[in-house]
Design an enzyme around this catalytic site. Sequence first.
Site, short mmCIF file in Angstrom:
data_model
loop_
_atom_site.label_atom_id
_atom_site.label_comp_id
_atom_site.label_asym_id
_atom_site.label_seq_id
_atom_site.Cartn_x
_atom_site.Cartn_y
_atom_site.Cartn_z
N TRP A 177 0.81 -1.23 0.00
CA TRP A 177 0.00 0.00 0.00
C TRP A 177 0.84 1.27 0.00
O TRP A 177 0.30 2.36 0.12
CB TRP A 177 -0.91 0.00 1.23
N ASP A 178 2.16 1.15 -0.11
CA ASP A 178 3.05 2.31 0.00
C ASP A 178 2.88 3.02 1.35
O ASP A 178 2.94 4.24 1.44
CB ASP A 178 2.79 3.30 -1.15
N TYR A 179 2.70 2.24 2.40
CA TYR A 179 2.60 2.78 3.75
C TYR A 179 3.98 2.73 4.42
O TYR A 179 4.17 2.12 5.47
CB TYR A 179 1.58 1.98 4.57
N LYS A 183 1.68 6.86 8.26
CA LYS A 183 0.74 7.31 7.24
C LYS A 183 -0.68 6.83 7.51
O LYS A 183 -1.65 7.46 7.08
CB LYS A 183 1.18 6.81 5.86
#
Length: 678
Positions: A311-313, A339
Amino acid sequence: MLRTCLRVSAGLALLLFAVRPCLAWESWGGDIGGSRFSPLREITPDNVGQLVRAFEYHTGDLTARPPELMRRTKFQATPLFVEDSLIFCSPFNEVIALDPGTGVQKWRFDPKIATNQRPANRYVCRGVTHWIDDQAHRDAVCRSRIFMGTNDVRLIALDAKTGIPCADFGKGGEIKLEIGMGLDWPGEFQITSPPAIGRGVVVIGSAIGDNRRVDAPSGVVRAFDARSGEPRWTFEPLQRDGIEAGHANVWAPMSVDETRGLVFLPTSSPSPDFWGGRRPGNNEHANSVIALRIETGELVWAFQTVHHDAWDYDVAAQPTLTTIDTGEGPRDVVIQPTKQGFVFVLDRDTGKPVWPVEERAVPQGGADGEALSPTQPFPTHVPVLTSQTISPDDALSLLPGLGRSACERQFAEARNEGLFTPPSVQGTLEFPFTGGGVNWGSAAFDPVNQILYANTSRAAHLIRLIPRAEAAGFNPPPGHDFGQQRGAPFAMSRVVVMSPLGLLCNKPPWGEMVAVDLRGGKILWRSTVGTTEDLAPLGMPLPWGAPLVNGLAVTAGGLVFTGAMDAYLRAFDARSGKELWQGRLPVPGVANPMTYLWKGEQYVAIGAGGHSEAGTSIGDSVVAFRLARLGEAPSLWSRTIDRPGGRFVAGSALITLAIITLVIASLRCRRRRRIKQS
């Protein structure tokens, strides 16, 4: 030796804080532990309305560089107050020293970086780092040094008093980092955040272009002798164990505990961001807070905030080092906001959570070949800072039939099962979005009152996986981020979910400041930050907030200062969250503010250069404010605010918005006619 601004001592029953008179802002995060707290108290809630503009300095980039180049910049630098100067870097890595009272330039260094490399994260420099060599003679050149990483992958050392390169560091004052593999294009790899320094060792991370390929450059962290530039150690965060991936780099600022000899790394996600079938497992130590021995690079501990990130977290915020009262006495901790809006509080020596963290089941059923973790870590004591679920009922409602139906349709058609819903070919709603929660601006902590302050963003991303057979001919619509994810069976597209009117589809507020009682585990207040004044047509200042990637500064005077996506520096009452004052800026100050004392007067300064990715106006200035002197007229650039903090509820403003809606609709119709005619 780097100087520390805070000393903490414990009483028998409660914490007593002794604040040493370190009235400077000597590190990017205020101090080397990233507290963003200042003991200054000259500016207070009672007199903040008397702030006037002290100076406005322009780097000259806006007039000297082509407009198309400036549109690829983000001015995110926080000045340091060292050697009786304000020292900061421009997006093009020029280091500039100003007189702290007048803003007159004292010296300037230009590394002459290449401007044709199109860096993946735009041209950006968040700041520089100051270090004093306590082994050098007091009058020696480069005893006091400024270090900076550049967009073209150099580590540079300058004399802090003159800006002259330190000849004894590296080759003529600089080191060119060896990446270890070929790049897809020159800007795929860059340095955007200031180095960390402790015990004579300078540590540097990197920023790497997302979603290009599975075999992306690794996120190796590099350390050098701060005097000579000789290599000291390297550390590869990602434990590969035969997996195919790159990254897990450290693009955000790091923190240092000089006493323990530790450096704390916030690591990013492995590559590619949104499909991890070729990197099974949790992918330690990506998406983690890592403690290393700063002199050797030895791993002390690591705590992972997201398992097998899809999730690009990544961990985008600087770890905050402080001492808290847990109810069982003082404890040295690392505070890590994320985030997702989580706040992890970890023991500084062991990395173990101070309060329980639960592994909870999360949505499954990823794309073909994916290997998701069945659980993710959830803190249980500190409340989440922002909402983590969204539904069609949360769509922004303006006027019947205009905007809401399109937003509702986007929400309803996407896969949406709450936090950690897997990316999909169908399209997945990601909320908070990849820039959401707390970003690189990081949090601030008041050690006296034991309160954490953070800016948060609320928006949704629509993430779509594109089968490889369709990716070659895929033409992303305007505003969509497209990544090939080469080596994976899917490419990806990503877009912030917007209404046809150009507004975020989710209901406001879109940006909030949050105050948290860590010991009590409760939110004390929330306050909307920012308006649509510098973003919406006709400049209407609807107080719905704006996404807040930048951070803030808290003072012993009882104030919290922050910039926003509109062109104001703001002051909030630290106890109540009430907005008290606004100082007009030439363009939005999407950077962290700082404060300092100069000749008996407290100043507050912020870089105001805009944010090209957010679509703001672009500039090249640093602006400082101070209290009005005796007989000095009130500033036209300053105003007090007479309204409570907290959430804004749309009421009569919708009438004004209706007019804006009609204007936008008219302009869009005319544009469609021109397109058809062409």
